[in-house]
Design a protein around this motif. Structure first.
Motif, short mmCIF file in Angstrom:
data_model
loop_
_atom_site.label_atom_id
_atom_site.label_comp_id
_atom_site.label_asym_id
_atom_site.label_seq_id
_atom_site.Cartn_x
_atom_site.Cartn_y
_atom_site.Cartn_z
N HIS A 16 1.03 -0.92 -0.28
CA HIS A 16 0.13 0.24 -0.10
C HIS A 16 1.18 1.50 0.02
O HIS A 16 1.60 1.52 0.79
CB HIS A 16 -0.81 -0.01 1.22
N MET A 17 0.71 2.20 -0.98
CA MET A 17 1.31 3.55 -0.44
C MET A 17 0.11 4.33 -0.79
O MET A 17 -0.85 4.60 -2.27
CB MET A 17 2.31 3.81 -2.13
N THR A 18 0.78 5.77 -0.01
CA THR A 18 0.38 7.16 -0.06
C THR A 18 1.31 7.88 -0.55
O THR A 18 2.13 8.24 -0.08
CB THR A 18 -0.52 6.85 1.74
N ARG A 19 0.70 8.96 -0.92
CA ARG A 19 1.58 10.58 -1.29
C ARG A 19 0.32 11.43 -2.28
O ARG A 19 -0.36 11.42 -2.31
CB ARG A 19 2.20 9.97 -2.91
N THR A 20 0.70 12.91 -1.28
CA THR A 20 0.25 13.37 -1.61
C THR A 20 1.39 14.46 -2.79
O THR A 20 2.41 14.52 -2.89
CB THR A 20 0.34 14.83 -0.12
N PHE A 21 -0.04 15.39 -3.81
CA PHE A 21 0.92 16.10 -5.06
C PHE A 21 0.09 17.36 -4.51
O PHE A 21 -1.14 17.60 -4.33
CB PHE A 21 0.44 15.40 -6.24
N ASP A 22 1.26 18.04 -4.85
CA ASP A 22 0.27 19.47 -5.07
C ASP A 22 0.36 20.15 -5.91
O ASP A 22 0.72 21.43 -6.59
CB ASP A 22 1.56 19.69 -4.04
N ALA A 23 -0.63 19.39 -5.55
CA ALA A 23 -1.79 19.77 -7.67
C ALA A 23 -3.40 19.06 -7.57
O ALA A 23 -3.06 18.30 -6.40
CB ALA A 23 -1.22 19.39 -9.06
N VAL A 150 -4.89 22.73 -2.97
CA VAL A 150 -5.21 21.94 -2.98
C VAL A 150 -4.05 21.43 -3.94
O VAL A 150 -3.52 21.20 -4.08
CB VAL A 150 -6.41 22.07 -4.37
N VAL A 151 -4.10 20.79 -2.51
CA VAL A 151 -3.27 18.73 -3.16
C VAL A 151 -4.54 17.70 -3.25
O VAL A 151 -5.66 17.44 -2.59
CB VAL A 151 -2.13 18.68 -1.72
N ASN A 152 -3.31 16.73 -3.31
CA ASN A 152 -4.69 15.78 -3.71
C ASN A 152 -3.09 14.05 -3.56
O ASN A 152 -2.33 14.31 -3.47
CB ASN A 152 -4.42 15.21 -5.43
N PHE B 94 7.70 9.69 -8.75
CA PHE B 94 6.83 10.92 -8.24
C PHE B 94 6.99 11.98 -8.49
O PHE B 94 6.93 13.36 -8.28
CB PHE B 94 6.06 10.55 -6.54
N GLU B 95 8.71 12.01 -7.75
CA GLU B 95 9.29 13.22 -7.17
C GLU B 95 10.02 14.04 -9.51
O GLU B 95 9.35 15.23 -9.60
CB GLU B 95 10.79 13.01 -6.92
N SER B 96 9.82 12.85 -10.14
CA SER B 96 9.73 13.15 -11.32
C SER B 96 8.62 13.78 -12.22
O SER B 96 8.24 15.36 -12.64
CB SER B 96 10.12 12.75 -12.84
#
Lengths: 179, 126
Positions: A16-23, A150-152, B94-96
């Motif tokens: 399971h992986m989780t990450r936030t994107f600043d978009a 807003v982040v996703n 993800f950094e890219s």
């Protein structure tokens, strides 16, 4: 500051992986599904995507072909089973291996509070920090200030067949000679 | 490496065997001690132990009576490395992706600016 990738292997047969994107979500989806954009990021510094195709609809298929620094090539392919802004489900196959894993990707929009407080755009739409926004709110806001906050957050669950071992698709990564 | 990893992962794909591993992480134990918390016969546990032993995850002591089981760290370290590679692959990707997203945000801001300018122009002419 880089957003952190959280990888959790607590559940059996699942990563399971989780990450936030600043978009906002629609941009994250665009970057993750448009072949010419996928080629720019997937694999990062570890592999190059030489061919990408993606037909993002239920029953549509995708294929990513990777090239490793040692000249070896491999690919993932699969079919989309569920497609919505909040949730995408597809199977994933490594080369022609019979085993396949199921990848469930979920997404939630989140508003971040900055050090001063809420961005002006938030006050007008009267949403509290941390509340999950429906997609259209972000898309239709049309405000630069808004988008900035807003982040996703996306989560992926890679479910491997039980009780068989996970497919061998990580092996090329393990045998990367550049290590 | 690949074949060993397959062996380790298939050995770990069973909840009873994972529970045995968790128990052995606290120290060595006999088959009888290992069977105690499970609603399982000693021969059933022995079967699981054979799978674990074959995968190199455990070793058995020489004491003919007790044959205590001991956890072997190397295969688990390989699994760890496997997960670590997975994490590194996606982290780097993800950094890219962050850079691509920055470009898309810039593109959208430009588009919005152009749309506002067009709107303002139309407002003036009408």
């Amino acid at each position: 500051m880089k957003n952190k990738l959280i990888v959790n292997t607590d559940a059996p047969n699942e990563i399971h992986m989780t990450r936030t994107f600043d978009a906002p979500r629609h941009l994250v989806i665009e970057a993750m599904t448009k072949p010419e954009l996928i080629k720019r990021w997937l694999g990062g510094k570890r592999a190059t995507v030489t061919h990408a195709e993606c037909d993002l609809r239920v029953g549509g298929s995708y294929k990513w072909v990777f090239l490793l620094p040692d000249g070896n090539s491999f690919y993932f392919s699969g079919t989309f089973r569920e497609v919505s802004p909040e949730r995408v489900v597809h199977n994933e196959r490594f080369n022609e291996e019979p085993d396949e894993s199921l990848v469930t990707s979920t997404s939630s929009m989140r508003i971040l509070r900055n050090s001063i407080g809420l961005a002006p755009a938030f006050r007008t739409v009267r949403v509290a920090a941390g509340k999950i926004l429906p997609e259209h709110t972000a898309v239709n806001s049309g405000s630069d200030a808004f988008e900035k906050y807003v982040v996703n957050e996306r989560s992926w669950a890679f479910t491997f067949p039980t009780p068989a071992p996970p497919p061998t698709w990580v092996v090329p990564l393990l045998e990367n000679p550049n290590e | 490496m690949a074949a060993t990893l397959d062996l380790t992962l298939s050995a770990l794909a069973d909840p009873t065997r994972r529970a045995i591993i968790a128990r052995l992480a606290k120290g060595e134990a006999s088959v009888m001690e290992l069977a105690a918390p499970f609603a399982m016969s000693q021969p059933a546990i022995s079967k699981h132990l054979k799978v674990l032993e074959h995968a190199g995850l455990i070793s058995r002591g020489r004491d003919a009576q007790r044959r205590p089981c001991r956890l072997e760290g190397a295969p688990l370290r390989d699994v760890n490395a496997w997960v670590e590679k997975f994490r590194e692959f996606w982290e780097s990707s993800f950094e890219s992706l962050d850079d691509v997203l920055d470009d898309l945000k810039k593109r959208d801001r430009k588009r919005a600016k152009r749309a506002r300018a067009t709107k303002a122009m139309k407002g003036k002419t009408s």
